[in-house]
Write a protein that holds these residues in place. Sequence first.
Motif, PDB file in Angstrom:
ATOM      1  N   LEU A   1       0.823  -1.209   0.000  1.00 43.27           N
ATOM      2  CA  LEU A   1       0.000   0.000   0.000  1.00 43.27           C
ATOM      3  C   LEU A   1       0.860   1.263   0.000  1.00 43.27           C
ATOM      4  O   LEU A   1       0.563   2.227  -0.715  1.00 43.27           O
ATOM      5  N   LEU A   2       1.928   1.256   0.780  1.00 40.42           N
ATOM      6  CA  LEU A   2       2.800   2.435   0.811  1.00 40.42           C
ATOM      7  C   LEU A   2       3.475   2.642  -0.531  1.00 40.42           C
ATOM      8  O   LEU A   2       3.650   3.787  -0.982  1.00 40.42           O
ATOM      9  N   GLY A   3       3.861   1.566  -1.202  1.00 41.99           N
ATOM     10  CA  GLY A   3       4.457   1.688  -2.523  1.00 41.99           C
ATOM     11  C   GLY A   3       3.478   2.260  -3.536  1.00 41.99           C
ATOM     12  O   GLY A   3       3.831   3.129  -4.346  1.00 41.99           O
ATOM     13  N   LEU A   4       2.230   1.783  -3.501  1.00 41.68           N
ATOM     14  CA  LEU A   4       1.207   2.332  -4.390  1.00 41.68           C
ATOM     15  C   LEU A   4       0.940   3.795  -4.052  1.00 41.68           C
ATOM     16  O   LEU A   4       0.757   4.630  -4.938  1.00 41.68           O
ATOM     17  N   GLY A   5       0.925   4.096  -2.754  1.00 41.61           N
ATOM     18  CA  GLY A   5       0.703   5.479  -2.346  1.00 41.61           C
ATOM     19  C   GLY A   5       1.763   6.416  -2.878  1.00 41.61           C
ATOM     20  O   GLY A   5       1.458   7.502  -3.366  1.00 41.61           O
ATOM     21  N   ALA A   6       3.030   5.982  -2.807  1.00 40.11           N
ATOM     22  CA  ALA A   6       4.126   6.820  -3.307  1.00 40.11           C
ATOM     23  C   ALA A   6       3.992   7.063  -4.805  1.00 40.11           C
ATOM     24  O   ALA A   6       4.371   8.130  -5.300  1.00 40.11           O
ATOM     25  N   ALA A   7       3.452   6.080  -5.532  1.00 38.80           N
ATOM     26  CA  ALA A   7       3.253   6.257  -6.967  1.00 38.80           C
ATOM     27  C   ALA A   7       2.131   7.246  -7.272  1.00 38.80           C
ATOM     28  O   ALA A   7       2.109   7.849  -8.346  1.00 38.80           O
ATOM     29  N   LEU A   8       1.226   7.429  -6.320  1.00 37.20           N
ATOM     30  CA  LEU A   8       0.095   8.338  -6.529  1.00 37.20           C
ATOM     31  C   LEU A   8       0.434   9.776  -6.176  1.00 37.20           C
ATOM     32  O   LEU A   8      -0.117  10.714  -6.752  1.00 37.20           O
ATOM     33  N   GLY A   9       1.310   9.986  -5.195  1.00 36.99           N
ATOM     34  CA  GLY A   9       1.642  11.351  -4.792  1.00 36.99           C
ATOM     35  C   GLY A   9       2.474  11.365  -3.537  1.00 36.99           C
ATOM     36  O   GLY A   9       2.424  10.424  -2.724  1.00 36.99           O
ATOM     37  N   ALA A  10       3.237  12.438  -3.352  1.00 38.15           N
ATOM     38  CA  ALA A  10       4.209  12.493  -2.255  1.00 38.15           C
ATOM     39  C   ALA A  10       3.555  12.449  -0.881  1.00 38.15           C
ATOM     40  O   ALA A  10       4.180  11.996   0.091  1.00 38.15           O
ATOM     41  N   ASP A  11       2.301  12.919  -0.751  1.00 40.27           N
ATOM     42  CA  ASP A  11       1.649  12.953   0.554  1.00 40.27           C
ATOM     43  C   ASP A  11       0.831  11.701   0.848  1.00 40.27           C
ATOM     44  O   ASP A  11       0.341  11.538   1.975  1.00 40.27           O
ATOM     45  N   VAL A  12       0.636  10.821  -0.132  1.00 38.42           N
ATOM     46  CA  VAL A  12      -0.214   9.653   0.099  1.00 38.42           C
ATOM     47  C   VAL A  12       0.400   8.692   1.120  1.00 38.42           C
ATOM     48  O   VAL A  12      -0.320   8.186   1.995  1.00 38.42           O
ATOM     49  N   PRO A  13       1.716   8.410   1.078  1.00 34.22           N
ATOM     50  CA  PRO A  13       2.263   7.502   2.096  1.00 34.22           C
ATOM     51  C   PRO A  13       2.015   7.958   3.527  1.00 34.22           C
ATOM     52  O   PRO A  13       1.628   7.158   4.377  1.00 34.22           O
ATOM     53  N   VAL A  14       2.219   9.238   3.824  1.00 37.35           N
ATOM     54  CA  VAL A  14       2.016   9.682   5.201  1.00 37.35           C
ATOM     55  C   VAL A  14       0.540   9.627   5.570  1.00 37.35           C
ATOM     56  O   VAL A  14       0.179   9.376   6.727  1.00 37.35           O
ATOM     57  N   CYS A  15      -0.352   9.824   4.595  1.00 32.70           N
ATOM     58  CA  CYS A  15      -1.781   9.699   4.874  1.00 32.70           C
ATOM     59  C   CYS A  15      -2.154   8.248   5.135  1.00 32.70           C
ATOM     60  O   CYS A  15      -3.049   7.968   5.945  1.00 32.70           O
ATOM     61  N   LEU A  16      -1.493   7.311   4.489  1.00 35.50           N
ATOM     62  CA  LEU A  16      -1.679   5.898   4.810  1.00 35.50           C
ATOM     63  C   LEU A  16      -1.143   5.584   6.207  1.00 35.50           C
ATOM     64  O   LEU A  16      -1.741   4.798   6.943  1.00 35.50           O
ATOM     65  N   TYR A  17      -0.031   6.192   6.553  1.00 36.66           N
ATOM     66  CA  TYR A  17       0.577   6.007   7.884  1.00 36.66           C
ATOM     67  C   TYR A  17      -0.409   6.445   8.966  1.00 36.66           C
ATOM     68  O   TYR A  17      -0.592   5.772   9.974  1.00 36.66           O
ATOM     69  N   GLY A  18      -1.027   7.602   8.754  1.00 35.59           N
ATOM     70  CA  GLY A  18      -2.191   8.007   9.516  1.00 35.59           C
ATOM     71  C   GLY A  18      -1.991   8.411  10.956  1.00 35.59           C
ATOM     72  O   GLY A  18      -2.956   8.480  11.718  1.00 35.59           O
TER      73      GLY A  18
END
Length: 290
Positions: free
Chosen positions: A128-145
């Motif tokens: 999920l974090l890898g997919l998030g990084a492919a979508l945008g720079a802020d998506v990984p931290v939003c997944l981290y939550g």
Amino acid sequence: MTSDAYPAPAKVNLWLEVVGRRADGYHLLDSLVVFAGVGDCLWAEPAGTLSLAVQGPFAEGIPADGGNLVLRAAHLLAEAVGLPARGRLVLDKRLPVAAGVGGGSADAAAALRALAALWRLEAGEELLLGLGAALGADVPVCLYGRPALMGGIGEVLSPAPALPEAWLVLVNPGVGLSTAAVFQARTGAFAPAGALPAAAPRDAEALADLLAGRRNDLEAPARRLCPEIDAVLGALAATPGCLLGRMSGSGATCFGLYATAAEAREAAAAIAADRPAWWAAAAPILGTAE
């Protein structure tokens, strides 16, 4: 809807220091990120095809087609796990758009979580974090939550120091700002990141003191592009109990830091009454010490 709700809380950069730039043009960041108890919300339920409906106070102008980050997240996850992209998604858009609080990124993160559950995937955090990084720079931290120290271009995450209970007032003047434009407007050399505290701040006042020693390097260029930010910061500073006022992310949303819920709620109400065209919300910092 009867399906589970997946919150997409506002992301707030308590500090955001731009410490360098890679050869490919992406900027290197050092940021303390927290999440506020206000945000968008997403639901997902079974369907034979993939669709997205957008509702809520900031739904106008939000695409419900392939240009939406939620649908891009759905297609990316489906491709990664070899399944057809199916599901009826409903997004309640409660955060202003292009506002520096990661609304679109939080929505994409919520979509990845919701669809992983809907499709009964055993999707690990790494995927999920890898997919998030492919979508945008802020998506990984939003997944981290949860409160995090964010480095690299947004993909390097580590737990934040323990933070005290505190409240935020988020204020947006109704003006969208392009993140790319703000970064392009930044001038000058890169300064190193500040030092982390030796001890975790014990209360909201100590947190304000810590933040006062750090900075948001995008605030100055954003203020040149959007003078309304000056008025927002002035309005926050004028409210009783405001310990610190700063812009979040690339703007134009700014936050005020408060020790108590009563002070924050009174400040948000006063600003909303004085500036009815602005968006103002009081919310706790999520994931802090009880």
